[in-house]
Design a protein around this motif. Structure first.
Motif, PDB file in Angstrom:
ATOM      1  N   LEU A  96      22.958  79.749  47.735  1.00 40.45           N
ATOM      2  CA  LEU A  96      21.636  79.182  48.016  1.00 40.45           C
ATOM      3  C   LEU A  96      21.684  77.650  48.032  1.00 40.45           C
ATOM      4  N   LEU A  97      22.332  77.085  47.017  1.00 39.76           N
ATOM      5  CA  LEU A  97      22.361  75.630  46.902  1.00 39.76           C
ATOM      6  C   LEU A  97      23.273  74.977  47.929  1.00 39.76           C
ATOM      7  N   LEU A 128      13.360  83.816  46.172  1.00 37.63           N
ATOM      8  CA  LEU A 128      13.758  84.158  47.537  1.00 37.63           C
ATOM      9  C   LEU A 128      14.729  85.332  47.577  1.00 37.63           C
ATOM     10  N   VAL A 129      15.451  85.555  46.492  1.00 39.48           N
ATOM     11  CA  VAL A 129      16.462  86.623  46.489  1.00 39.48           C
ATOM     12  C   VAL A 129      16.154  87.740  45.510  1.00 39.48           C
ATOM     13  N   THR A 130      15.016  87.681  44.853  1.00 38.93           N
ATOM     14  CA  THR A 130      14.707  88.670  43.821  1.00 38.93           C
ATOM     15  C   THR A 130      14.761  90.099  44.359  1.00 38.93           C
ATOM     16  N   ASP A 131      14.176  90.340  45.522  1.00 39.01           N
ATOM     17  CA  ASP A 131      14.106  91.700  46.069  1.00 39.01           C
ATOM     18  C   ASP A 131      15.400  92.153  46.738  1.00 39.01           C
ATOM     19  N   ARG A 132      16.327  91.223  46.954  1.00 37.58           N
ATOM     20  CA  ARG A 132      17.565  91.555  47.667  1.00 37.58           C
ATOM     21  C   ARG A 132      18.804  91.310  46.811  1.00 37.58           C
ATOM     22  N   ALA A 134      20.674  92.950  44.561  1.00 39.29           N
ATOM     23  CA  ALA A 134      21.783  93.923  44.548  1.00 39.29           C
ATOM     24  C   ALA A 134      22.505  93.936  45.888  1.00 39.29           C
ATOM     25  N   GLU A 135      21.732  93.898  46.960  1.00 37.42           N
ATOM     26  CA  GLU A 135      22.317  93.879  48.310  1.00 37.42           C
ATOM     27  C   GLU A 135      23.199  92.654  48.506  1.00 37.42           C
ATOM     28  N   LEU A 136      22.699  91.485  48.114  1.00 37.35           N
ATOM     29  CA  LEU A 136      23.460  90.244  48.292  1.00 37.35           C
ATOM     30  C   LEU A 136      24.701  90.213  47.405  1.00 37.35           C
ATOM     31  N   ALA A 137      24.586  90.739  46.200  1.00 39.09           N
ATOM     32  CA  ALA A 137      25.718  90.734  45.274  1.00 39.09           C
ATOM     33  C   ALA A 137      26.877  91.571  45.793  1.00 39.09           C
ATOM     34  N   ALA A 138      26.585  92.556  46.619  1.00 37.93           N
ATOM     35  CA  ALA A 138      27.629  93.443  47.143  1.00 37.93           C
ATOM     36  C   ALA A 138      28.429  92.797  48.278  1.00 37.93           C
ATOM     37  N   LEU A 139      27.963  91.685  48.819  1.00 44.07           N
ATOM     38  CA  LEU A 139      28.626  91.039  49.951  1.00 44.07           C
ATOM     39  C   LEU A 139      29.781  90.152  49.499  1.00 44.07           C
ATOM     40  N   GLU A 140      30.754  89.983  50.384  1.00 41.53           N
ATOM     41  CA  GLU A 140      31.813  89.007  50.159  1.00 41.53           C
ATOM     42  C   GLU A 140      31.225  87.606  50.258  1.00 41.53           C
ATOM     43  N   ASP A 141      31.955  86.615  49.737  1.00 44.40           N
ATOM     44  CA  ASP A 141      31.419  85.259  49.670  1.00 44.40           C
ATOM     45  C   ASP A 141      30.977  84.722  51.031  1.00 44.40           C
ATOM     46  N   GLU A 150      19.425  81.450  56.263  1.00 46.15           N
ATOM     47  CA  GLU A 150      18.112  81.273  56.878  1.00 46.15           C
ATOM     48  C   GLU A 150      16.967  81.223  55.865  1.00 46.15           C
ATOM     49  N   LEU A 151      17.259  81.386  54.600  1.00 47.42           N
ATOM     50  CA  LEU A 151      16.201  81.325  53.585  1.00 47.42           C
ATOM     51  C   LEU A 151      15.721  79.875  53.419  1.00 47.42           C
ATOM     52  N   PRO A 152      14.428  79.662  53.222  1.00 45.50           N
ATOM     53  CA  PRO A 152      13.862  78.296  53.187  1.00 45.50           C
ATOM     54  C   PRO A 152      14.091  77.574  51.861  1.00 45.50           C
ATOM     55  N   VAL A 153      15.346  77.361  51.513  1.00 43.88           N
ATOM     56  CA  VAL A 153      15.672  76.708  50.242  1.00 43.88           C
ATOM     57  C   VAL A 153      15.216  75.247  50.249  1.00 43.88           C
ATOM     58  N   VAL A 154      15.560  74.530  51.308  1.00 47.82           N
ATOM     59  CA  VAL A 154      15.189  73.116  51.393  1.00 47.82           C
ATOM     60  C   VAL A 154      13.672  72.950  51.329  1.00 47.82           C
ATOM     61  N   GLU A 155      12.965  73.819  52.046  1.00 50.05           N
ATOM     62  CA  GLU A 155      11.503  73.723  52.096  1.00 50.05           C
ATOM     63  C   GLU A 155      10.877  73.865  50.710  1.00 50.05           C
TER      64      GLU A 155
END
Length: 384
Positions: A96-97, A128-132, A134-141, A150-155
């Motif tokens: 995210l950062l 922004l990632v609370t609901d996803r 487990a899904e995100l944790a399963a992905l490779e880096d 595409e998540l609005p981190v900067v905003e």
């Protein structure tokens, strides 16, 4: 043309022997002004003291944090909100950062510099990632980085600023999109008179060994001075409202919080050694529509080292303001003074009268704040 409002705050405050803000030698900071050495407290020291003062009175989510450990703070929030283990939460926080492009520091997990943000802003990024999670944790880096790109981190860091960020701004040299122009300028506090650096020679006795060892268990020195300080800050109300998304009520709240905290806070350097906390003898507020005006020129000629430095300093400030407004034809929107000087006391009679002539009848600090808000509210309504 829309008028801009500048709220100047002038404070005269006497501090007993203290070391509020030390230099690289551990001694109180100083400056040469008017040809003599003065006690000095840096603007950064009093800004931080003010920020911590109003943060102490605010809910946790409304506070601001300045740290290199933003990744760790975000990791903690993700772990708390999702139940993920720290390793996977750290991977998501890093991804995210990465959108911010912050340079990494020498220590693992740290950024290269302090980042100033609101606790609520970081909470929003974590959400922004609370609901996803487990899904995100399963992905490779690599896939994880792409998934959150595409998540609005900067905003989230560009809006919803807490009072601290809205007032003091944020400078991120290599990420201009995160910059926030400060609404407040704070001058270095200066003594109104010449000061001398002194040293406290101290010893500490070993309580468990005082019979066998008659000497000191520790010996040292602490530099200190005592001073009547002139402190000055100015708030650009238009900039403050802009930083708060155009919300003038929120800006009025922030201004009130700053005024209270700037007047009543103090840097904590060697606080336990000197117990230096005092309250101002004079707080003046002047609302201008042309430009901020620092009145330190009242003390270019140092106040003589004799009894009554505090009263003489307040009188000098009143006279400088009165002279300046007459010479330049200034007509402040509002001006008022809250002070401790009495016209019934022979030693302060001249000072009290000078303050009344310059700023009007004495008001207590609470009424000064209330009236300031009312005057600004009326002016903003008329402007609209």
């Amino acid at each position: 043309m829309t008028e801009r409002f500048y709220i100047d705050v002038h404070v005269v405050q006497t501090v007993p022997p203290a070391n509020l803000n030390r230099d690289d030698q551990g001694n109180p900071k100083e400056a040469i002004y008017g040809g003599v050495r003065r006690s000095r407290v840096s603007s950064q020291a009093w800004k931080r003291a003010s920020r911590r003062h109003f943060d102490e009175q605010a809910p946790e989510a409304d506070r601001a944090t300045r740290t290199k450990r933003i990744a760790s703070e975000l990791l903690t929030r993700i772990t708390r909100d999702t139940g993920l283990d720290r390793e996977n939460a750290a991977r998501i926080a890093t991804a995210l950062l990465a959108q911010l492009g912050i340079s990494q520091g020498k220590k693992a997990g740290d950024t290269a510099y302090l980042l100033f943000y609101g606790n609520a802003q970081l909470d929003a990024v974590a959400s922004l990632v609370t609901d996803r999670a487990a899904e995100l944790a399963a992905l490779e880096d690599g896939a994880l980085t792409e998934a959150v790109k595409e998540l609005p981190v900067v905003e989230k860091f560009q809006s919803g600023h807490p009072v601290g960020v809205a007032l003091f701004g944020r400078m991120v040299a290599d990420i201009p999109k995160l910059n926030v122009d400060a609404a407040v300028q704070v001058a270095h506090a200066l003594s109104t008179h010449e000061t001398q650096l002194e040293f406290d020679y101290f010893t500490a006795v070993d309580d468990q060994n005082e019979k066998e060892e008659t000497g000191a268990g520790m010996i040292g020195t602490i530099g200190f001075n005592s001073a009547t300080l002139y402190r000055y800050a100015t708030v650009g109300f238009t900039q403050l409202a802009d930083n708060l998304g155009g919300d003038t009520e929120a800006a009025l709240d922030a201004l009130d919080q700053f005024l209270d905290s700037f007047a009543l806070s103090a840097p904590t350097g060697y606080e336990n050694s000197f117990a230096h906390r005092t309250r101002p003898s004079l707080v003046v507020v002047v609302v201008r529509t042309d430009q901020p005006v620092n009145l330190v020129s009242a003390f270019e000629e140092p106040v003589p080292a004799e009894a009554g430095i505090q009263a003489t300093s307040a009188r000098r400030l009143a006279e400088e303001h009165l002279t300046a407004t007459q010479v330049w034809g200034d007509t402040p929107l509002y001006q008022a003074a809250s002070h401790t000087f009495s016209s019934r006391e022979p030693r302060t009679k001249d000072t009290a009268e000078a303050l009344t002539q310059a700023f009007g009848d004495l008001v207590n600090f609470a009424d000064l704040r209330t009236t300031l808000r009312a005057r600004l509210t009326t002016a903003l309504r008329e402007q609209a």
